[in-house]
Design an enzyme around this catalytic site. Structure first.
Site, PDB file in Angstrom:
ATOM      1  N   SER A  25       0.822  -1.212   0.000  1.00  0.00           N
ATOM      2  CA  SER A  25       0.000   0.000   0.000  1.00  0.00           C
ATOM      3  C   SER A  25       0.853   1.257   0.000  1.00  0.00           C
ATOM      4  O   SER A  25       0.556   2.222  -0.719  1.00  0.00           O
ATOM      5  CB  SER A  25      -0.931  -0.006   1.218  1.00  0.00           C
ATOM      6  OG  SER A  25      -1.809  -1.111   1.182  1.00  0.00           O
ATOM      7  N   ARG A  29       1.406   3.873  -3.413  1.00  0.00           N
ATOM      8  CA  ARG A  29       1.108   5.295  -3.234  1.00  0.00           C
ATOM      9  C   ARG A  29       2.344   6.137  -3.490  1.00  0.00           C
ATOM     10  O   ARG A  29       2.275   7.193  -4.126  1.00  0.00           O
ATOM     11  CB  ARG A  29       0.559   5.549  -1.831  1.00  0.00           C
ATOM     12  CG  ARG A  29      -0.903   5.136  -1.653  1.00  0.00           C
ATOM     13  CD  ARG A  29      -1.296   5.080  -0.174  1.00  0.00           C
ATOM     14  NE  ARG A  29      -2.728   4.830  -0.003  1.00  0.00           N
ATOM     15  CZ  ARG A  29      -3.313   3.642  -0.117  1.00  0.00           C
ATOM     16  NH1 ARG A  29      -2.571   2.577  -0.421  1.00  0.00           N
ATOM     17  NH2 ARG A  29      -4.615   3.503   0.052  1.00  0.00           N
ATOM     18  N   GLU A 305      -8.503  -6.670   5.191  1.00  0.00           N
ATOM     19  CA  GLU A 305      -7.448  -7.489   4.594  1.00  0.00           C
ATOM     20  C   GLU A 305      -6.891  -8.525   5.572  1.00  0.00           C
ATOM     21  O   GLU A 305      -6.182  -9.444   5.179  1.00  0.00           O
ATOM     22  CB  GLU A 305      -6.320  -6.597   4.080  1.00  0.00           C
ATOM     23  CG  GLU A 305      -5.643  -5.766   5.137  1.00  0.00           C
ATOM     24  CD  GLU A 305      -5.033  -4.493   4.562  1.00  0.00           C
ATOM     25  OE1 GLU A 305      -3.805  -4.373   4.624  1.00  0.00           O
ATOM     26  OE2 GLU A 305      -5.787  -3.648   4.066  1.00  0.00           O
ATOM     27  N   HIS A 332     -13.577  -8.077  -3.538  1.00  0.00           N
ATOM     28  CA  HIS A 332     -12.116  -8.099  -3.496  1.00  0.00           C
ATOM     29  C   HIS A 332     -11.567  -9.012  -4.602  1.00  0.00           C
ATOM     30  O   HIS A 332     -12.231  -9.258  -5.594  1.00  0.00           O
ATOM     31  CB  HIS A 332     -11.644  -8.529  -2.112  1.00  0.00           C
ATOM     32  CG  HIS A 332     -11.680  -7.419  -1.106  1.00  0.00           C
ATOM     33  ND1 HIS A 332     -11.074  -7.495   0.129  1.00  0.00           N
ATOM     34  CD2 HIS A 332     -12.250  -6.192  -1.155  1.00  0.00           C
ATOM     35  CE1 HIS A 332     -11.267  -6.367   0.803  1.00  0.00           C
ATOM     36  NE2 HIS A 332     -11.985  -5.562   0.033  1.00  0.00           N
TER      37      HIS A 332
END
Length: 416
Positions: A25, A29, A305, A332
């Site tokens: 993640s 980003r 998650e 998902h």
């Protein structure tokens, strides 16, 4: 890894220290922000996995320079342009973070991905881009963005209850839009709030002006600065390893656990403790020690998650569990609620699918095939069950390369 992996059963309590690669993640980003910055950037210790390589490839195809051969990756911003055809694989961050960037390119950009990716929700963010002034054809993969070199920006209202990535994708590109962007959410709660906090923090660290309120985010137009992005270890990928300590009654230590983080995986400290583990953090490392496994009744909407691994642990507990707030997991990598129900029950379990989650009543389990539906989290859940249930065979374990290609090697080392 083989197409059918005999998940190793533990022959005693684990006693291991694990070092995990970087956060997917944060890595993805950082790559987007670096590609949109005015100056070059260095992303330190990024995750190298299918999802991050797909992100690097997509940004490179749009004109950014991405040198990803070393331990640290160098990103040089370039003029965004097409034409290009981008493969998003099954990566939610790629399919939702890159279209707002592609809208600023010049030329036609075609997006497509894995067969199941065509079923993942995309209409919300694509409709929002049209409101903000982008030219987008289609409401699901495959779709086309016809870039005109700029996006006017402005205000848009969306229902982001299907995924927080709908908001994050718009926010990451918003500093480069003419008017920036104001994104409002109307609908059921947005899941995965920590990921939104991560997006806002990383934008601010890159020099963006971001204001937030209840279900509203405002990003002012302005330059993003390059620099260095430090990637933390992926705490969500720590879930199966820390769960192994609880399941085997042993100890597992994960190195480099940050004292403060926006990663949802940090919640493992509290969730595993509630399920019977002893959890301590000392000298930057987190240690879990196992005990009796207790059932849990918990809302996992912010940390969905972790749900696959926690469902596996719950199937081995001494009492029933209820995992709530995770209806959005049906969209998902696969329908995770249906998948977990089918696979745990296929091993003799008692799992009932609820409108917003799962009810799990422990029963004696037996060996069998644990199907994974091309979902990396399902591989991890199958591995955890295999520790306590001899004869579990995990189908297509290589799909774990989506976020942790080294999983099999680290798992085997932990058990040694």
């Amino acid at each position: 890894m083989p197409q059918m992996w005999p998940a190793p059963a533990a022959d005693g309590p684990t006693d291991a220290t694990v070092a995990l690669p970087g956060s997917k993640s944060i890595t993805n980003r950082a790559l987007v922000l670096a590609a949109l910055a005015e100056d070059p950037s260095l992303v330190r210790r990024p995750l190298r996995s299918r999802d991050t390589l797909l992100m690097a490839g997509a940004l490179r195809a749009l004109g950014a320079g991405v040198e990803d051969a070393g331990a640290d990756w160098r990103i040089t911003p370039g003029e965004l342009r097409g034409p290009a055809t981008l493969d998003v694989g099954l990566a939610g961050t790629v399919m939702r973070f890159v279209p707002p960037v592609a809208a600023m390119a010049t030329g036609e950009i075609l997006f497509d991905g894995d067969p199941h990716a065509r079923k993942r929700p995309m209409g919300t963010i694509l409709a929002a881009l049209r409101v903000l002034g982008a030219d987008v054809e289609g409401d699901a993969l495959p779709f086309t963005v016809r870039g005109t070199g700029a996006v006017p920006g402005g205000s848009v209202t969306i229902d982001a209850s299907g995924s927080s990535q709908m908001v994050s994708g718009l926010l990451l590109a918003a500093p480069r839009y003419g008017k920036g962007a104001e994104v409002r959410h109307e609908g059921p709660p947005v899941p995965s709030a920590p990921h939104l906090a991560m997006t806002v923090r990383m934008l601010r660290d890159a020099g963006a002006s971001v204001e937030t309120g209840p279900d509203v985010w405002r990003v002012q137009p302005g330059a993003l600065r390059g620099g260095e992005f430090d990637v933390e270890p992926d705490l969500s990928n720590a879930a199966p390893f820390l769960a192994a300590a609880l399941v085997t009654g042993g100890r597992v230590t994960v190195r480099g656990w940050p004292a403060e983080t926006t990663q949802p995986g940090d919640e493992l400290r509290h969730l595993l403790a509630a399920m019977g583990a002893s959890v301590t953090r000392e000298d930057g490392d987190l240690t879990v020690r196992g005990g009796s496994i207790h059932g849990i009744d918990v809302d996992l909407g912010d940390v969905s998650e972790l749900s696959c691994v926690l469902a596996a642990v719950a199937a081995l507990a001494d009492g029933p569990s209820r995992l709530r707030g995770i209806a959005h997991m049906r969209g998902h990598e696969t329908d995770r609620l249906a998948a977990l129900t089918a696979e745990i029950n296929g091993l003799g379990g008692d799992v009932r699918e609820l409108p917003d989650g799962l009810e799990i009543r422990p029963r004696p389990l037996h060996g069998g095939v644990f199907h994974t539906y091309d979902d990396h989290r399902m591989v991890m859940a199958g591995a955890v069950l295999g520790l306590a249930v001899p004869g579990v065979e995990v189908e297509n374990p290589g799909t774990v390369g989506k976020t942790l290609p080294e999983f099999g090697e680290i798992w085997a080392e932990m058990l040694r």
